[in-house]
Design an enzyme around this catalytic site. Structure first.
Site, PDB file in Angstrom:
ATOM      1  N   LYS A 116      38.759 -14.107 -22.378  1.00 30.08           N
ATOM      2  CA  LYS A 116      37.685 -13.116 -22.237  1.00 30.08           C
ATOM      3  C   LYS A 116      38.244 -11.749 -21.841  1.00 30.08           C
ATOM      4  O   LYS A 116      37.879 -10.745 -22.415  1.00 30.08           O
ATOM      5  CB  LYS A 116      36.697 -13.495 -21.111  1.00 30.08           C
ATOM      6  CG  LYS A 116      36.017 -14.801 -21.217  1.00 30.08           C
ATOM      7  CD  LYS A 116      35.009 -14.974 -20.076  1.00 30.08           C
ATOM      8  CE  LYS A 116      35.634 -15.109 -18.687  1.00 30.08           C
ATOM      9  NZ  LYS A 116      36.353 -16.342 -18.405  1.00 30.08           N
ATOM     10  N   ARG A 135      28.087 -16.653 -14.540  1.00 25.27           N
ATOM     11  CA  ARG A 135      28.669 -18.005 -14.458  1.00 25.27           C
ATOM     12  C   ARG A 135      27.671 -19.078 -14.074  1.00 25.27           C
ATOM     13  O   ARG A 135      28.049 -20.184 -13.680  1.00 25.27           O
ATOM     14  CB  ARG A 135      29.835 -18.007 -13.464  1.00 25.27           C
ATOM     15  CG  ARG A 135      30.851 -16.966 -13.884  1.00 25.27           C
ATOM     16  CD  ARG A 135      32.198 -17.163 -13.302  1.00 25.27           C
ATOM     17  NE  ARG A 135      32.952 -15.942 -13.574  1.00 25.27           N
ATOM     18  CZ  ARG A 135      34.255 -15.860 -13.614  1.00 25.27           C
ATOM     19  NH1 ARG A 135      34.984 -16.918 -13.407  1.00 25.27           N
ATOM     20  NH2 ARG A 135      34.836 -14.714 -13.870  1.00 25.27           N
ATOM     21  N   ARG A 171      50.072 -17.948 -17.459  1.00 24.70           N
ATOM     22  CA  ARG A 171      49.888 -16.498 -17.490  1.00 24.70           C
ATOM     23  C   ARG A 171      50.407 -15.854 -16.203  1.00 24.70           C
ATOM     24  O   ARG A 171      50.718 -16.531 -15.228  1.00 24.70           O
ATOM     25  CB  ARG A 171      48.417 -16.151 -17.721  1.00 24.70           C
ATOM     26  CG  ARG A 171      47.529 -16.437 -16.536  1.00 24.70           C
ATOM     27  CD  ARG A 171      46.091 -16.101 -16.854  1.00 24.70           C
ATOM     28  NE  ARG A 171      45.215 -16.496 -15.781  1.00 24.70           N
ATOM     29  CZ  ARG A 171      43.895 -16.458 -15.861  1.00 24.70           C
ATOM     30  NH1 ARG A 171      43.310 -16.086 -16.973  1.00 24.70           N
ATOM     31  NH2 ARG A 171      43.152 -16.816 -14.835  1.00 24.70           N
ATOM     32  N   ARG A 218      49.091 -15.530 -10.492  1.00 21.09           N
ATOM     33  CA  ARG A 218      47.876 -15.135  -9.766  1.00 21.09           C
ATOM     34  C   ARG A 218      47.602 -16.158  -8.670  1.00 21.09           C
ATOM     35  O   ARG A 218      47.801 -17.349  -8.887  1.00 21.09           O
ATOM     36  CB  ARG A 218      46.715 -15.084 -10.760  1.00 21.09           C
ATOM     37  CG  ARG A 218      45.642 -14.141 -10.374  1.00 21.09           C
ATOM     38  CD  ARG A 218      44.648 -14.000 -11.492  1.00 21.09           C
ATOM     39  NE  ARG A 218      43.482 -14.823 -11.264  1.00 21.09           N
ATOM     40  CZ  ARG A 218      42.419 -14.812 -12.042  1.00 21.09           C
ATOM     41  NH1 ARG A 218      42.395 -14.064 -13.116  1.00 21.09           N
ATOM     42  NH2 ARG A 218      41.387 -15.573 -11.776  1.00 21.09           N
ATOM     43  N   ARG A 236      38.681 -24.812 -10.541  1.00 22.88           N
ATOM     44  CA  ARG A 236      37.923 -23.817 -11.309  1.00 22.88           C
ATOM     45  C   ARG A 236      37.406 -24.406 -12.605  1.00 22.88           C
ATOM     46  O   ARG A 236      36.312 -24.075 -13.051  1.00 22.88           O
ATOM     47  CB  ARG A 236      38.797 -22.587 -11.592  1.00 22.88           C
ATOM     48  CG  ARG A 236      38.834 -21.648 -10.397  1.00 22.88           C
ATOM     49  CD  ARG A 236      40.067 -20.814 -10.391  1.00 22.88           C
ATOM     50  NE  ARG A 236      40.079 -19.783 -11.401  1.00 22.88           N
ATOM     51  CZ  ARG A 236      41.192 -19.331 -11.972  1.00 22.88           C
ATOM     52  NH1 ARG A 236      42.358 -19.852 -11.659  1.00 22.88           N
ATOM     53  NH2 ARG A 236      41.133 -18.376 -12.844  1.00 22.88           N
TER      54      ARG A 236
HETATM   55  P1  AMP Z   1      38.261 -14.426 -12.976  1.00 25.11           P
HETATM   56  O1  AMP Z   1      39.223 -13.332 -12.700  1.00 25.11           O
HETATM   57  O2  AMP Z   1      37.236 -14.009 -14.003  1.00 25.11           O
HETATM   58  O3  AMP Z   1      38.910 -15.720 -13.309  1.00 25.11           O
HETATM   59  O4  AMP Z   1      37.438 -14.668 -11.611  1.00 25.11           O
HETATM   60  C1  AMP Z   1      38.111 -15.039 -10.425  1.00 25.11           C
HETATM   61  C2  AMP Z   1      37.154 -15.656  -9.421  1.00 25.11           C
HETATM   62  O5  AMP Z   1      36.174 -14.695  -9.032  1.00 25.11           O
HETATM   63  C3  AMP Z   1      36.370 -16.851  -9.916  1.00 25.11           C
HETATM   64  O6  AMP Z   1      37.135 -18.036  -9.810  1.00 25.11           O
HETATM   65  C4  AMP Z   1      35.181 -16.828  -8.946  1.00 25.11           C
HETATM   66  O7  AMP Z   1      35.555 -17.324  -7.679  1.00 25.11           O
HETATM   67  C5  AMP Z   1      34.935 -15.344  -8.753  1.00 25.11           C
HETATM   68  N1  AMP Z   1      33.912 -14.830  -9.694  1.00 25.11           N
HETATM   69  C6  AMP Z   1      34.116 -13.958 -10.731  1.00 25.11           C
HETATM   70  N2  AMP Z   1      32.969 -13.683 -11.370  1.00 25.11           N
HETATM   71  C7  AMP Z   1      31.998 -14.392 -10.748  1.00 25.11           C
HETATM   72  C8  AMP Z   1      30.592 -14.546 -10.932  1.00 25.11           C
HETATM   73  N3  AMP Z   1      29.919 -13.923 -11.921  1.00 25.11           N
HETATM   74  N4  AMP Z   1      29.909 -15.357 -10.067  1.00 25.11           N
HETATM   75  C9  AMP Z   1      30.536 -15.981  -9.060  1.00 25.11           C
HETATM   76  N5  AMP Z   1      31.864 -15.911  -8.834  1.00 25.11           N
HETATM   77  C10 AMP Z   1      32.603 -15.109  -9.666  1.00 25.11           C
END
Ligand code: AMP
Length: 222
Positions: free
Chosen positions: A15, A93, A133, A165, A176
């Site tokens: 994404k 989400r 990654r 990360r 996750r």
């Molecule tokens: P990402 O970088 O997109 O993988 O997001 C990292 C983390 O941020 C996720 O594992 C969630 O803990 C949190 N997060 C990101 N977007 C959301 C969302 N829309 N709702 C709830 N938690 C989020």
């Protein structure tokens, strides 16, 4: 082209990579709630309450909806005011969140200008990609796994060192994918499908092939 593009996909589906390509090409604002949360985490001016809410992120759980809406809606409005379209990357989400965003889009009078693109990928491939990654410790840029990126040790953009990360450890990745994998994505996609807002691309392809498919979709859904 639609003003709001919502990219949906499991963690590791690409994404963020696709959002960056689209944002560059069309001058759209790119909103990654994950990036906003990581920025909040390192912001010395952030409140203690907000920081406490980020513990969920560190453990692979979703953070509170209220925090997401506060961060994301403000950014969306700011791009719209500048006359820009917006790409939402990982910003939705749960079905509750999808509904709250739709209410917000209705209030803004732009709900007919929203397209949801599902970047479909199996949990297994998502897992493999996330373990491989990297992220830049300097600018926060995420480098997807490619044989070329695998060789790199420093960031092309800022020279910062490339690291894993902090939530890309095998344990937290598994968590996750349980909390945010295809099983959790299915009802959200079903919700958008019922509203006629949803299109799909095959996320297992190479980055450029996914990008080409997204382009075709954008031209078919003007
Ligand atoms: P990402 O970088 O997109 O993988 O997001 C990292 C983390 O941020 C996720 O594992 C969630 O803990 C949190 N997060 C990101 N977007 C959301 C969302 N829309 N709702 C709830 N938690 C989020």
């Amino acid at each position: 082209m639609k003003k709001i593009l919502i990219l949906m996909g499991i963690p590791g589906s690409g994404k963020g990579t696709q959002a960056r390509l689209l944002a560059q090409r069309y001058g759209y604002g790119h909103i990654s709630t994950g990036d906003l949360l990581r920025r909040l985490d390192t912001d010395p001016a952030a409140s203690a309450e907000d920081k406490a809410m980020l513990l969920d992120m560190k453990q692979g759980n979703l953070v509170a909806d209220t925090l997401i809406y506060r961060l994301a809606f403000r950014e969306i409005l700011s791009y719209l005011k500048q006359g820009k379209g917006v790409i939402l990357d990982g910003a939705i989400r749960s079905v509750d969140q999808a509904k709250a965003y739709n209410t917000f889009f209705e209030e803004q009078g732009i709900v007919s200008d929203v397209l949801v693109i599902d970047i479909a990928l199996s949990n297994d491939i998502g897992y493999k990609r996330m373990t491989k990654r990297k992220v830049c410790a300097g600018c926060g840029d995420i480098l997807p796994y490619t044989p070329e990126n695998d060789e790199k040790e420093v960031c092309d953009k800022c020279g910062g060192s490339l690291v894993v990360r902090s939530d890309d450890t095998p344990e937290i990745i598994e968590k996750r994918l349980r909390e945010q994998g295809n099983e959790k994505l299915a009802p959200i996609l079903a919700y958008y499908d019922t509203l006629g807002m949803l299109v799909h691309v095959d996320g297992s392809q190479h980055i450029t092939a996914v990008d080409e498919d997204v382009e075709k979709i954008l031209h078919m859904n003007k």
